[in-house]
Design an enzyme around this catalytic site. Structure first.
Site, mmCIF file in Angstrom:
data_model
loop_
_atom_site.group_PDB
_atom_site.id
_atom_site.type_symbol
_atom_site.label_atom_id
_atom_site.label_comp_id
_atom_site.label_asym_id
_atom_site.label_seq_id
_atom_site.Cartn_x
_atom_site.Cartn_y
_atom_site.Cartn_z
ATOM 1 N N ASP A 172 0.616 136.513 -13.282
ATOM 2 C CA ASP A 172 0.443 136.386 -14.733
ATOM 3 C C ASP A 172 1.528 137.181 -15.439
ATOM 4 O O ASP A 172 1.600 138.396 -15.294
ATOM 5 C CB ASP A 172 -0.958 136.925 -15.079
ATOM 6 C CG ASP A 172 -1.272 136.836 -16.562
ATOM 7 O OD1 ASP A 172 -0.530 136.153 -17.284
ATOM 8 O OD2 ASP A 172 -2.288 137.449 -16.969
ATOM 9 N N ASP A 192 -2.651 137.366 -20.046
ATOM 10 C CA ASP A 192 -3.843 136.685 -20.586
ATOM 11 C C ASP A 192 -4.882 136.400 -19.502
ATOM 12 O O ASP A 192 -5.892 135.750 -19.748
ATOM 13 C CB ASP A 192 -3.461 135.396 -21.321
ATOM 14 C CG ASP A 192 -2.914 134.333 -20.376
ATOM 15 O OD1 ASP A 192 -2.714 134.617 -19.172
ATOM 16 O OD2 ASP A 192 -2.695 133.186 -20.828
ATOM 17 N N ASP A 210 -2.151 113.684 -5.095
ATOM 18 C CA ASP A 210 -3.582 113.965 -5.030
ATOM 19 C C ASP A 210 -4.375 112.710 -4.616
ATOM 20 O O ASP A 210 -4.140 111.627 -5.170
ATOM 21 C CB ASP A 210 -4.032 114.439 -6.417
ATOM 22 C CG ASP A 210 -5.434 114.989 -6.438
ATOM 23 O OD1 ASP A 210 -5.675 115.999 -5.755
ATOM 24 O OD2 ASP A 210 -6.289 114.411 -7.138
ATOM 25 N N ASP A 261 0.919 131.992 -14.619
ATOM 26 C CA ASP A 261 1.792 131.073 -15.353
ATOM 27 C C ASP A 261 3.123 130.907 -14.630
ATOM 28 O O ASP A 261 3.386 131.568 -13.619
ATOM 29 C CB ASP A 261 1.979 131.576 -16.796
ATOM 30 C CG ASP A 261 2.305 133.062 -16.828
ATOM 31 O OD1 ASP A 261 3.161 133.480 -16.016
ATOM 32 O OD2 ASP A 261 1.693 133.810 -17.624
ATOM 33 N N GLU A 316 -2.155 113.602 -0.154
ATOM 34 C CA GLU A 316 -3.459 114.131 0.208
ATOM 35 C C GLU A 316 -4.329 112.938 0.586
ATOM 36 O O GLU A 316 -4.911 112.279 -0.265
ATOM 37 C CB GLU A 316 -4.104 114.907 -0.944
ATOM 38 C CG GLU A 316 -5.348 115.639 -0.466
ATOM 39 C CD GLU A 316 -6.348 115.956 -1.574
ATOM 40 O OE1 GLU A 316 -7.182 116.838 -1.346
ATOM 41 O OE2 GLU A 316 -6.318 115.324 -2.623
HETATM 42 O O1 TEU Z 1 -9.273 116.994 -3.783
HETATM 43 C C1 TEU Z 1 -9.770 115.882 -3.108
HETATM 44 C C2 TEU Z 1 -11.108 116.009 -2.575
HETATM 45 O O2 TEU Z 1 -11.581 115.088 -1.921
HETATM 46 C C3 TEU Z 1 -11.915 117.209 -2.965
HETATM 47 O O3 TEU Z 1 -12.913 116.717 -3.772
HETATM 48 C C4 TEU Z 1 -12.530 117.893 -1.828
HETATM 49 O O4 TEU Z 1 -13.402 117.019 -1.163
HETATM 50 C C5 TEU Z 1 -13.362 119.051 -2.315
HETATM 51 O O5 TEU Z 1 -12.588 119.828 -3.167
HETATM 52 C C6 TEU Z 1 -13.784 119.914 -1.170
HETATM 53 O O6 TEU Z 1 -14.644 120.905 -1.649
HETATM 54 C C7 TEU Z 1 -8.251 116.811 -4.697
HETATM 55 C C8 TEU Z 1 -7.788 118.147 -5.210
HETATM 56 O O7 TEU Z 1 -7.250 118.892 -4.146
HETATM 57 C C9 TEU Z 1 -8.951 118.830 -5.865
HETATM 58 O O8 TEU Z 1 -8.636 120.123 -6.278
HETATM 59 C C10 TEU Z 1 -9.340 117.985 -7.048
HETATM 60 O O9 TEU Z 1 -10.464 118.538 -7.654
HETATM 61 C C11 TEU Z 1 -9.630 116.551 -6.640
HETATM 62 O O10 TEU Z 1 -8.639 116.008 -5.790
HETATM 63 C C12 TEU Z 1 -9.668 115.667 -7.855
HETATM 64 O O11 TEU Z 1 -8.393 115.518 -8.391
#
Ligand code: TEU
Length: 530
Positions: A21, A25, A227, A29, A277
Site C-alpha cells: 500500500d 488507505d 479467468d 495499489d 484458468e
Molecule cells: O475462480 C474460478 C472458480 O471456479 C472459483 O470460484 C473457485 O471455485 C473458488 O474460488 C474456490 O473457492 C475465478 C477467480 O480466480 C476467482 O477469484 C473469481 O471469484 C471467479 O473466477 C469469478 O471471476
C-alpha cells in the site's frame, strides 16, 4: 529451438489489494507494487501476474469488471500501470494482466444497455431466458459463492481438506439465474448476480473482447491470465437449458474461440502469452485447452491444489501431467497456492512441508506459479466473522503481506483484512535477515533453476523409491539434477538414491540435515552429480 519466455519463467501472482500500500488507505495499489519490484528482482522471478486492476464495483474484488481498459482508482491510474510495466521491464520482469472474459460487472455499460430493453442492440451480449416466469429459473444451474468453501483439518496428519462437491471446484447451492423485473426475463450468472455471463457466441462480444486484448497488447503487456476461460464456450443456443452444468467447458465452441485468441496474441512480437484458468480438475480435460499448440499457451493444472501431502498422490499428479501434457501438446504448469484457496503451508500444516513443497513446485517440468507471500511461508489469516468480506469466504489467503517487523508491517493503520498469524516473524524484513528462512530457500531454488537447463526445461524421469518418498531426475543433455522428497514425518534411509550425488539445495535448515544417506522428516533435496 527457440524457447519462449513463458516456458522457462517463474511467474509470481500478486493480489494487488493485499500486496503493498503506497498511500496508507489500507488497500494495496500499483505504486505499492512498483515500490516492491526490487524485492521481486532480488528473489529472482521472471514475470508478475496482477489479479484484476480494472475498474470494478468490487462485488468480487475486481473479478467483476465495469471497464476493461481503465485502472480502478483504488489501485491508481493507467499512468501508474505504465510506470509499473516500465519499471518491471527495466528489471527483466514481464507483466501479465488478469482478463475476465466470462462475465462482466452488472455495472458495465454493456450490461446496462442489455438489461434496458429486450430490443436493445446489446440484449444478446448476455444470456437472457424466459424460464417458467418469475418463479421458475430456466434450468437447475447453480451459482458459485452462495456458501463459502468448507475445509476441515485431519487430526491425524494436520492437513486441511476441502469438502468434495459435485462440480469439483465450487460450492453451488443457489440458482445461477436472476430475474430482471424491468424486462421480465432471467439472466445467467455462474458467479454472483453482480457478474452476468457474456454470450461469446455473439460475434460482437468476441470482437469487443479482442479489442480489449489489443488495447493491452499495444500498451506492452506481456500476456494474460484468463479467468474461468473454459466457461466462455457454453452452448448458449437452444441446447443451453437442458445441458447439465458439468458439461460447461466440454463443448467444441470454446476451442474455436481460443484458436482465434491465440492467433491474435501470436500476431504480436515478443511471445505474448495466455495462461487459462481452466477450472476442470480432470487433467485429461484440462489438457484439451492446449489444442494442438494452437489454443492456450499455458493452462492451469489445479489438481495439485487439492492433492494431499503424500508421495503416491504427487507421483500420480506428475504421471498425469506427463501423460496429458507431453511436449507435442504443450508445456505444463504447477501451482500450490492462489487467491482462491487456503495457502499450502496451511493446507499441509507446517512450514517444513511448505519448504519441501516449494522444492517440488520449482523443480517439476512446467511453468511454476508462485502466490505472493508463499516465499515468506505465510499461513492464512484467521479472519473474524465480522471482517469477512469475500462472498466466497476466501479472505484468509488474501491477507496483507507483512513487509516489516514494526507494528503496522509496512501498511497504513487499518489494512482491509487482518494480517496472517505471527506477521513480524513472517515479515520480509525478518525473513531476509535469516539466511535459513524459507525466503532464502525460495531464492536459492530460483537461482538453481535458472542456472540449470535440466531444471528449467529438461525431461523428468520418475525413480523407484521406498514408500513415502518421491524422486525424479531432470535431464537436459549433459545437465542432470536429482530431486528427492520425503513426504513422511520420519527419517527415511535412501542410500541408493543419494550415493554419488551432492546436495545443491536442501529444504531443511542447513546443517541440520542427517548426514549421508538419509532424508530428514518432510525434507526435500535438489542434488547434482558428484
Ligand atoms: O475462480 C474460478 C472458480 O471456479 C472459483 O470460484 C473457485 O471455485 C473458488 O474460488 C474456490 O473457492 C475465478 C477467480 O480466480 C476467482 O477469484 C473469481 O471469484 C471467479 O473466477 C469469478 O471471476
Amino acid at each position: 529451438m527457440r524457447i519462449p519466455w513463458w516456458q522457462t519463467a517463474v511467474v509470481y501472482q500478486i493480489y494487488p489489494r493485499s500486496f503493498a500500500d503506497s498511500d496508507g488507505d489500507g488497500v494495496g495499489d500499483l505504486a505499492g507494487v512498483t515500490a516492491r519490484l526490487d524485492h521481486l528482482a532480488w528473489l529472482g522471478v521472471d514475470a508478475l501476474w496482477l489479479s484484476p486492476i480494472f475498474r470494478s464495483p468490487m462485488a468480487d474484488f475486481g473479478y467483476d469488471v465495469s471497464d476493461y481498459t481503465d485502472v480502478d482508482p483504488v489501485f491508481g491510474s493507467l499512468e501508474d500501470l505504465d510506470h509499473l510495466v516500465a519499471e518491471a521491464h527495466a528489471r527483466g520482469i514481464r507483466v501479465v494482466l488478469d482478463w475476465v472474459p466470462n462475465h462482466t460487472s452488472d455495472q458495465h455499460p454493456w450490461f446496462d444497455a442489455s438489461r434496458s430493453s429486450r430490443e436493445d442492440p446489446k440484449r444478446d451480449w448476455y444470456v437472457w431466458r424466459d424460464g417458467g416466469g418469475p418463479d421458475r429459473p430456466p434450468n437447475e444451474w447453480a451459482a458459485a459463492f452462495v456458501e463459502p468453501a468448507r475445509w476441515t483439518r485431519d487430526p491425524a496428519t494436520g492437513e486441511l481438506r476441502r469438502q468434495p462437491d459435485a462440480t469439483g471446484g465450487t460450492d453451488h447451492t443457489g440458482t445461477a439465474w436472476t430475474w430482471d423485473e424491468g424486462t421480465e426475463q432471467w439472466y445467467l450468472h455462474l458467479f454472483l448476480p453482480e457478474q452476468p455471463d457474456l454470450d461469446w457466441s455473439n460475434p460482437e462480444v468476441e470482437a469487443a473482447m479482442h479489442d480489449v486484448l489489443r488495447f493491452w497488447l499495444d500498451r506492452g503487456i506481456d500476456g494474460f491470465r484468463a479467468d474461468v476461460v473454459h466457461m466462455i464456450g457454453k452452448d448458449v443456443g437452444e441446447g443451453l437449458e437442458t445441458m447439465p452444468q458439468s458439461d460447461i467447458g466440454k463443448g467444441e465452441a470454446v476451442h474455436a474461440l481460443l484458436r482465434r485468441i491465440r492467433t491474435l496474441l501470436d500476431g504480436y512480437e515478443g511471445d505474448r502469452m495466455m495462461v487459462g484458468e481452466v477450472f476442470l480438475l480432470d487433467p485429461a480435460e484440462m489438457a484439451t485447452f492446449y489444442g494442438t499448440r494452437d489454443e492456450l499457451h499455458l493452462s492451469f493444472n489445479f489438481a495439485p491444489l487439492f492433492t494431499r501431502w503424500r508421495a503416491d498422490r504427487w507421483r500420480r499428479r506428475i504421471e498425469e501431467s506427463e501423460r496429458f501434457v507431453p511436449p507435442e501438446v504443450g508445456w505444463p504448469t504447477w501451482v500450490l497456492s492462489n487467491h482462491d484457496t487456503v495457502r499450502h503451508a496451511d493446507r499441509y500444516g507446517s512450514e517444513a512441508r511448505a519448504r519441501a513443497a516449494a522444492v517440488l513446485l520449482l523443480t517439476l517440468r512446467g511453468t511454476p506459479f508462485l502466490y505472493a507471500g508463499e516465499e515468506l511461508g505465510l499461513f492464512d489469516a484467521e479472519v473474524p466473522v465480522d471482517r469477512i468480506v469475500d462472498p466466497g469466504g476466501r479472505d484468509g489467503c488474501r491477507a496483507p503481506i507483512p513487509w516489516t517487523r514494526s507494528s503496522d508491517h509496512g501498511w497504513g493503520p487499518e489494512p482491509w483484512l487482518p494480517f496472517p498469524p505471527a506477521p513480524a516473524e513472517h515479515s520480509l524484513e525478518a525473513r531476509r535477515d535469516d539466511p535459513r528462512s524459507i525466503l532464502h530457500l525460495y531464492r536459492r531454488l530460483l537461482a538453481a533453476r535458472r542456472a540449470s537447463p535440466a531444471l528449467h526445461r529438461g525431461d523428468v524421469v520418475l525413480l523407484d523409491t521406498p514408500e513415502g518418498v518421491l524422486a525424479y531426475d531432470r535431464v537436459a543433455g549433459d545437465d542432470v539434477r536429482r530431486v528427492v522428497v520425503n513426504f513422511t514425518g520420519e527419517q527415511v534411509a535412501v542410500p541408493d538414491l543419494l550415493a554419488g550425488w551432492w546436495v545443491e539445495v536442501d529444504s531443511g535448515l542447513d546443517g541440520e540435515r542427517p548426514a549421508g544417506s538419509a532424508l530428514g522428516p518432510d525434507e526435500a533435496l535438489v542434488l547434482t552429480r558428484e
